[in-house]
Design an enzyme around this catalytic site. Structure first.
Site, PDB file in Angstrom:
ATOM      1  N   HIS A   1       1.727   4.625  -2.937  1.00 21.31           N
ATOM      2  CA  HIS A   1       1.875   5.986  -2.585  1.00 21.31           C
ATOM      3  C   HIS A   1       3.172   6.494  -3.009  1.00 21.31           C
ATOM      4  CE1 HIS A   1      -1.834   6.718  -0.451  1.00 21.31           C
ATOM      5  NE2 HIS A   1      -1.722   5.892   0.563  1.00 21.31           N
TER       6      HIS A   1
ATOM      7  N   HIS B   1       0.812  -1.508  -0.157  1.00 19.15           N
ATOM      8  CA  HIS B   1      -0.013   0.093  -0.010  1.00 19.15           C
ATOM      9  C   HIS B   1       0.883   1.280   0.062  1.00 19.15           C
ATOM     10  CE1 HIS B   1      -3.689   2.213   1.064  1.00 19.15           C
ATOM     11  NE2 HIS B   1      -2.745   2.940   1.818  1.00 19.15           N
ATOM     12  N   GLU B   2       1.726   1.263   1.035  1.00 17.37           N
ATOM     13  CA  GLU B   2       2.483   2.542   1.115  1.00 17.37           C
ATOM     14  C   GLU B   2       3.628   2.504  -0.120  1.00 17.37           C
ATOM     15  OE1 GLU B   2       1.715   4.372   3.094  1.00 17.37           O
ATOM     16  OE2 GLU B   2       0.606   3.327   4.560  1.00 17.37           O
TER      17      GLU B   2
ATOM     18  N   GLU C   1      -4.581   8.050  -3.009  1.00 17.47           N
ATOM     19  CA  GLU C   1      -5.111   6.692  -2.386  1.00 17.47           C
ATOM     20  C   GLU C   1      -5.393   5.707  -3.560  1.00 17.47           C
ATOM     21  OE1 GLU C   1      -4.983   6.522   0.761  1.00 17.47           O
ATOM     22  OE2 GLU C   1      -6.079   5.041   1.472  1.00 17.47           O
TER      23      GLU C   1
END
Lengths: 499, 499
Positions: A265, A261-262, A293
């Site tokens: 980003h 997830h990170e 997101e």
């Protein structure tokens, strides 16, 4: 480039340097700082905030903006640049200093009270502070845009161009299909949660995280992975985008998927470069939190929880897990990490119920700002909303309306971004699949670089050149439409749950 | 406290915050920063340096100083505070901006050239830059104190109150006994170097470092240990003093003693607190680099390489080393880490020859600034000095006059501090032994806290309240006298080498 633009770039880069210095201090505070340093660190950050503010409200910026806005021969990038600088300049200058100071003070007390109130499950202790935060945010909205509905002004801060009405329309569609899909899933036998309880050391999980970052083509010479209480991504410089994770020894998917997830980003931040002349400026900032997101969720869920991705990567995961992974095979692993089950905690929700958590908060915020809900009635309204949307009830306010930090800081209008991100992500993914029809085969062959290249060229590179609305139209040929997320969910979960 | 002092404290604390923010960036750069971030990090640091300079030359500081200097009723701490602020203010304001900029540019080119020249063993490539650095430093000295000898002005920057004459007198005595002791050692059989070649993993060395930090009462909630190319100590805040080390897998004493050395520096920084009203100001800075070095060397050598210290700690070291330490016993370990042998590299020199390395540089610097040595004759002069003092010859300039970074930066006058630190340390230690007669028994029993308490109360706490000269008199009852280091060395090494 006009000389006024060049000067604006210069001033903007200095502002950005100060912001990045603050990010270094923030990163250090969450990762390596010794405990007793906290007090002086606060003073250091306050000094930098003051400096950033000074640079942000520099009257020269206003003069340059006016001069540029009067010109008729701006390039497209200059036009876009003037738009984003104007937006931020107005936001920074329209709020009186006295209001900002008062807000900061009250928000800080509110947050401290919320921490206590949550710990003690005592909503009544928090209630006056929540009321104060609502009031201050109405006031803030009036300063920023006196003619508009306050909640619209707040929503626009996080997702430029959005309104309560536009989001309500999108969420209404999304709500009905999420409830329908959830119903179908509930009618089928539940999936075994094979990963829970497996004991995997932090060291092994760290190796798995590094493997995933490599598999995603995260640039290791432009970032790093550290440990913090809550995972986050932070930009310390154009070539310094760091992520963090945390290791839960009896649930290794937590660190694995937070790392992916990170990384999503970070890949976005690393890929922004609308124009070398505007490097290090606001034109090279992400377009919005929801688009941000969309990148993290796309990598985490659409790619990272797909069967295709693990076809190539499961053998390595299995090798890294060693004995701890005995009994786990590709299919049971992929099913396990796609288990859908309504739960109380938003941050741990699956892909289907996650949107319902966000809708709950959006509807409650709307009611608060519309005057249809009083702050004192929040606990009961929360319970009703969760019964209605998720069919469950929180045993206490700690897991109910005191759950998230956002309201205590006065961050109203923030929540929708979390769900809009899923919608943007699915719509981008649908277009990507049209542009690269064999993308799933490629992913199954370990070639995720095709995904990154497409995202980089179509989404990342632009930075703030377009508004979120313009960007989604440019990339996908149509405005944001929640149908793509619906199609993605139905296709995926009908296979997994067999409905 | 006068209101002018209070205001000065306020301005000084802000300056100190900026310096500490810079230290955070510097620490990150040496420990965790991804490689590609280097360019933007340089801009971030330049911005902070500019800001620190602005605050340092703020004319309000000059006005407050003049107002305070005209008063006759300053407290002792105010007097000391005005003295140190005045010293720094004059240093910052007496140099014209144009000179500072030119110096920075030339020093940066000089340093880059030196790196290349050292790599290529090409002194001639570096020669014009060395000449330029000497010239610029003469100019700098003239700006700072036009009536004084330039080299005296430079020495005073590092060790306030010292002159070429005062240091030459001290070093002349030291040189004669170091040469004598070295001669005696050379007449005896050499000690086995038992530690070299033992394979100890970085992880085990890290555990040993942490053990030592604990044994020295380093406050873990006010600092941390990290890895960097060259070990250092850095102060990121009043309650944030970090150290670094490096792990050489076939020579574990390197990390062990560098950790103890840097802990010594950190314990000093952590113990400074002359007066709560002056916390976070220049009065709470270390008094000088030599006194700083006295703390690191005292812990590293006088305590850390003592038989007494290892009586209690060797069993733990041995347990941590595990199989890697087989064959090492208390006596052979202590002897091994006290082996004396003339070598070419200052930073790796033993306690006896270290001073000779420093004297060589001091004498060469003196000759350069007296006009008795031309820059072009440096390589030959270096060789002559090393033959004379250490009886060895460098095979090339890389290990000779191109060895250290200092001259390339123009840091003339810096080297003496390294040796003065040993002298201060030995003199403090002699007084400590008088004040706490059973100190060696206590250390052997593992009670090093007695050492720390004494240093804290007598040395650390004062910060910059006294000049180095005043401090050593106050603590030991007499001016700096090299005899204490001589006594320490003779007593220790006559036992070890049996002369």
């Amino acid at each position: 480039m006009h000389k006024e633009t060049a000067r604006l770039v210069e001033l903007d880069r200095e502002h950005s340097l100060v912001v990045h210095i603050g990010a270094i201090l923030g990163w250090d505070q969450e990762t390596y700082m010794p405990s007793k340093a906290i007090e002086e660190r606060a003073s250091q950050l306050a000094l930098l905030e003051g400096l950033a503010h000074q640079k942000a409200v520099n009257p020269e910026v206003g003069e340059l903006l006016s001069a540029l806005e009067a010109k008729s021969d701006l390039s497209d990038d200059e036009k876009a640049y003037v738009r984003v600088v104007r937006r931020d300049y107005d936001r920074e200058t329209k709020l009186p200093e006295s209001f900002v100071t008062e807000y900061a003070k009250d928000a800080s007390i509110s947050q401290a009270t919320w921490v206590e109130a949550k710990r003690n499950n005592d909503f009544r202790a928090f209630e006056p502070h929540l009321a104060r935060m609502v009031e201050l945010n109405k006031e803030r909205a009036t300063y920023l845009n006196p003619g508009a509905r306050p909640y619209d002004v707040l929503l626009d801060l996080y997702e430029p161009g959005s309104t309560q009405e536009s989001i309500a329309a999108v969420f209404s569609t999304m709500k009905s299909y999420l409830v329908d899909i959830l119903g179908k899933i509930r009618s089928r036998p539940q999936i075994d949660d094979k990963c829970t309880g497996l004991q995997v050391s932090a060291r092994t999980q760290e190796r798995i995280s590094h493997y995933c970052m490599k598999a995603l083509h995260y640039e290791r010479d432009r970032g790093r992975l550290d440990v913090s209480a809550h995972p986050f991504t932070t930009t310390l410089g154009t070539d310094d985008v760091r992520i963090t994770t945390r290791y839960i020894e009896d649930y290794f998917p937590s660190s694995l998927f937070s790392t992916i997830h990170e990384s999503g980003h970070a890949l976005y931040e690393m890929g922004i470069d609308p124009n070398p002349e505007f490097r290090g400026t606001k034109l090279a900032d992400a377009v919005s939190m929801a688009v941000h997101e969309s990148q993290s969720r796309l990598w985490e869920n659409i790619i990272g929880r797909s069967h295709a991705f693990w076809e190539r990567n499961f053998p390595v995961l299995s090798a890294l897990l060693g004995e701890a992974g005995d009994g786990l095979d590709l299919d049971s692993f992929v099913k396990s990490v796609n288990r859908v089950s309504p739960s109380l905690i938003r941050t741990e929700a699956d892909e289907v119920t996650y949107g319902l958590h966000v809708i709950a908060r959006f509807e409650l915020e709307s009611a608060l700002f519309d005057g249809n809900l009083s702050v004192g009635d929040m606990p009961a309204a929360w319970q009703a909303k969760y019964r209605d949307l998720l069919g469950i009830e929180a045993p206490d306010d700690r897991q109910g309306c005191l759950q998230d930090v956002h309201w205590s800081m006065g961050a109203f209008g923030y929540f929708p971004s979390y769900a809009l991100g899923n919608l943007y992500g699915a719509q981008f993914w649908a277009t990507l699949k049209k542009d690269v029809p064999d993308i799933e085969t490629r992913i199954a062959e370990g070639e995720t670089l095709s995904v990154l290249r497409w995202l980089r060229a179509n989404v990342h590179v632009h930075g703030s050149r377009y508004t979120p609305g313009e960007l989604v139209e440019k990339v996908t040929g149509q405005p944001l439409d929640p149908v793509w997320f619906e199609r993605y969910l139905r296709e995926k979960y009908s296979k997994i749950y067999g409905f």
